[in-house]
Design a protein around this motif. Structure first.
Motif, PDB file in Angstrom:
ATOM      1  N   LEU A  65       0.809  -1.215   0.000  1.00 48.03           N
ATOM      2  CA  LEU A  65       0.000   0.000   0.000  1.00 48.03           C
ATOM      3  C   LEU A  65       0.850   1.277   0.000  1.00 48.03           C
ATOM      4  O   LEU A  65       0.601   2.194   0.780  1.00 48.03           O
ATOM      5  N   PRO A  66       1.824   1.420  -0.885  1.00 45.69           N
ATOM      6  CA  PRO A  66       2.666   2.629  -0.845  1.00 45.69           C
ATOM      7  C   PRO A  66       1.906   3.909  -1.148  1.00 45.69           C
ATOM      8  O   PRO A  66       2.181   4.957  -0.548  1.00 45.69           O
ATOM      9  N   ARG A  67       0.953   3.856  -2.072  1.00 44.46           N
ATOM     10  CA  ARG A  67       0.216   5.077  -2.420  1.00 44.46           C
ATOM     11  C   ARG A  67      -0.764   5.456  -1.318  1.00 44.46           C
ATOM     12  O   ARG A  67      -0.969   6.646  -1.042  1.00 44.46           O
ATOM     13  N   VAL A  68      -1.363   4.467  -0.702  1.00 42.67           N
ATOM     14  CA  VAL A  68      -2.241   4.753   0.433  1.00 42.67           C
ATOM     15  C   VAL A  68      -1.429   5.343   1.578  1.00 42.67           C
ATOM     16  O   VAL A  68      -1.845   6.309   2.219  1.00 42.67           O
ATOM     17  N   ARG A  69      -0.247   4.781   1.835  1.00 47.50           N
ATOM     18  CA  ARG A  69       0.614   5.331   2.878  1.00 47.50           C
ATOM     19  C   ARG A  69       0.969   6.793   2.584  1.00 47.50           C
ATOM     20  O   ARG A  69       0.911   7.658   3.464  1.00 47.50           O
ATOM     21  N   LEU A  75     -10.647  13.770   0.586  1.00 49.27           N
ATOM     22  CA  LEU A  75      -9.900  12.645   1.127  1.00 49.27           C
ATOM     23  C   LEU A  75     -10.416  11.303   0.621  1.00 49.27           C
ATOM     24  O   LEU A  75      -9.636  10.455   0.177  1.00 49.27           O
ATOM     25  N   ILE A  76     -11.717  11.081   0.686  1.00 49.40           N
ATOM     26  CA  ILE A  76     -12.255   9.751   0.387  1.00 49.40           C
ATOM     27  C   ILE A  76     -12.104   9.401  -1.097  1.00 49.40           C
ATOM     28  O   ILE A  76     -11.647   8.305  -1.428  1.00 49.40           O
ATOM     29  N   PRO A  77     -12.431  10.304  -2.030  1.00 47.72           N
ATOM     30  CA  PRO A  77     -12.149   9.968  -3.432  1.00 47.72           C
ATOM     31  C   PRO A  77     -10.665   9.726  -3.694  1.00 47.72           C
ATOM     32  O   PRO A  77     -10.310   8.849  -4.489  1.00 47.72           O
ATOM     33  N   GLN A  78      -9.799  10.478  -3.039  1.00 45.98           N
ATOM     34  CA  GLN A  78      -8.362  10.260  -3.229  1.00 45.98           C
ATOM     35  C   GLN A  78      -7.927   8.906  -2.666  1.00 45.98           C
ATOM     36  O   GLN A  78      -7.051   8.247  -3.230  1.00 45.98           O
ATOM     37  N   PHE A  79      -8.535   8.498  -1.557  1.00 50.59           N
ATOM     38  CA  PHE A  79      -8.240   7.172  -1.016  1.00 50.59           C
ATOM     39  C   PHE A  79      -8.639   6.091  -2.009  1.00 50.59           C
ATOM     40  O   PHE A  79      -7.888   5.139  -2.250  1.00 50.59           O
ATOM     41  N   GLN A  80      -9.808   6.222  -2.587  1.00 47.60           N
ATOM     42  CA  GLN A  80     -10.267   5.234  -3.564  1.00 47.60           C
ATOM     43  C   GLN A  80      -9.281   5.140  -4.723  1.00 47.60           C
ATOM     44  O   GLN A  80      -8.918   4.036  -5.162  1.00 47.60           O
ATOM     45  N   THR A  81      -8.826   6.289  -5.210  1.00 52.32           N
ATOM     46  CA  THR A  81      -7.881   6.301  -6.325  1.00 52.32           C
ATOM     47  C   THR A  81      -6.553   5.658  -5.934  1.00 52.32           C
ATOM     48  O   THR A  81      -5.988   4.849  -6.687  1.00 52.32           O
TER      49      THR A  81
END
Length: 441
Positions: A44-48, A421-427
């Motif tokens: 999960l590097p992008r999520v991190r 935040l939430i749309p960016q998390f999904q992406t």
């Protein structure tokens, strides 16, 4: 304070969920082969990076004090990513064991536990509500949605258990309705949930009904906003289901959840009332004024430390990311957890499938092509197999019933669409999964 009041009102308004309904899952097309991908630690590097960007660094303050995300693969404990603290003035590091107000992520729990009663033969999906709650035998319906309270007609059909679970009963919701019917719901104490001890006119100034029994009795006197089984309309249906469960099981709703789900599933951090000894784990909830967060419920004085007026089956639970992942894993494993059966397989399989009757949906909360199960959105097409929902304070949880994957994001701010935040998390989550799949080629 006027700005805070307006933001809080918006937080439980239907508009706050426009972006939420589509982010309770990730498209099934992105998921095959994930179990064979690279090690969890690198998954999960992008999520991190996303969480670090939003929570800041020692040199630069972030928008949020802390965030937690997770990805769970079949047969494995979830990988949790936690960054920051439980509050701007609380230096406690945020973690998978921090406590969050999950609001409408309570609905799938209530819905699935109703499906357990269906599996046991104690309820049926198309059973009339009046069988359990006779006061709902004869209902009146507004001639015009959110219109006059005097222009009414008799409901042409009975409300059923299916309708309660899928928001097709025609029942209203004070966070959705406008005009006289919203005023009536509020005056009767038919609250959508609890938020803060702050006195906010039109939102927290009327106490909720003092029990589930009185809640149900008062709701039976309120006209429906649609004929049953004609429209998908977000509602108090899952809260009312809590009363149905009480009467069918002969146990208080919160006791039934604890004894039938939380204890056997090892969900030791899920409560309607946070024990005082656990208050140090409770995060601060904020009202978002743009990218400025104002505290509205802090752990030391939280409303959730007190017994609620009644256990809100649609919005009342506090949980931890680790606990809610156990619930999602229980669904992914079709009722099995830690080698033992907790729920009937049929309860899980049916409850996470599309239970909608043929209805219209004018709500952006249920995007075209979506289904709805027992308290959660059901994906179709590219999202086939997805089941999940979101909460009013920035939490999202999903499970892929085909591939056994689960993902979550936990924040605490209202309304959750105040920032991206939430749309960016999904992406970011989709990008991390795609990168993992590339390692298989």
């Amino acid at each position: 304070m006027t700005q805070v009041r307006e933001r809080l009102a918006a937080a439980l308004d239907r508009r706050m969920l426009l972006r939420m309904a589509g982010v309770a899952g990730i498209g099934a097309a992105f998921l095959p082969g994930l179990l064979r991908a690279a090690t969890q630690q690198e998954s999960l590097p992008r999520v991190r990076a996303l969480l670090e960007r939003w929570t800041g660094t020692p040199e630069r303050a972030g928008v949020f004090p802390g965030l937690v995300a997770s990805l769970g693969q079949p047969g494995r404990e979830a990988e949790f990513v936690a960054r920051g603290a439980q509050g701007f003035t609380d230096g406690t590091p945020i973690s998978a064991d921090s406590l969050f107000r999950i609001y409408s992520m309570t609905k799938p729990i209530t819905g699935i536990m109703a499906m357990q009663l269906v599996a046991e033969g104690r309820l049926s999906l198309d059973q009339p509500l009046r069988d359990v709650l006779p006061k709902f035998a004869v209902m009146q319906v507004q001639d015009r949605y959110d219109g006059s309270l005097s222009a009414l007609h008799p409901a042409p059909r009975a409300i059923t258990m299916r309708h309660l679970l899928t928001h097709t009963s025609g029942l209203g919701y004070s966070i959705v309705q406008t005009g006289p019917i919203r005023d009536l719901l509020q005056a009767k104490g038919l609250a959508a949930g609890q938020i803060t001890r702050l006195q906010i006119p039109g939102l927290t100034d009327v106490p909720p009904a003092p029990s589930l029994a009185l809640f149900a009795d008062r709701l039976a006197d309120v006209p429906l906003v649609y004929d049953p089984a004609t429209h998908w309309s977000y509602s108090l249906g899952l809260d009312l289901m809590g009363r149905v469960i009480e009467l069918v099981t002969g146990r208080p709703f919160d006791v039934y959840l604890r004894e039938a789900l939380f204890e056997p599933a090892g969900m030791t951090s899920t409560f309607f009332q946070v024990p005082a000894a656990q208050s140090h784990r409770l995060t601060t909830n904020y009202a978002a004024l743009g990218e400025v967060l104002v505290p509205i419920d802090e752990p030391g004085s939280s409303l959730f430390l007190n017994p609620p007026a009644f256990p809100f089956g649609g919005s009342g639970l506090v949980s931890s990311p680790r606990d809610y992942d156990r619930f999602l894993r229980l669904l992914a494993q079709r009722g099995m957890l830690d080698g033992k059966r907790v729920l009937a397989e049929s309860a899980v399989v049916t409850g996470t499938s599309d239970l909608l009757p043929p209805v219209e949906s004018n709500s952006p909360m249920l995007p075209p092509g979506s289904g709805f199960g027992a308290g959660g959105r059901v994906g179709k097409g590219a999202e086939n197999g997805i089941f999940g929902w979101s909460g009013a304070a920035g939490t999202v949880g999903m499970v892929d019933m085909i591939r056994g994957l689960r993902s979550q994001l936990f924040a605490q701010f209202m309304p959750p669409n105040a920032v991206d935040l939430i749309p960016q998390f999904q992406t970011a989550l989709k990008a991390d999964i795609m990168a993992l799949l590339e390692t298989l080629r």
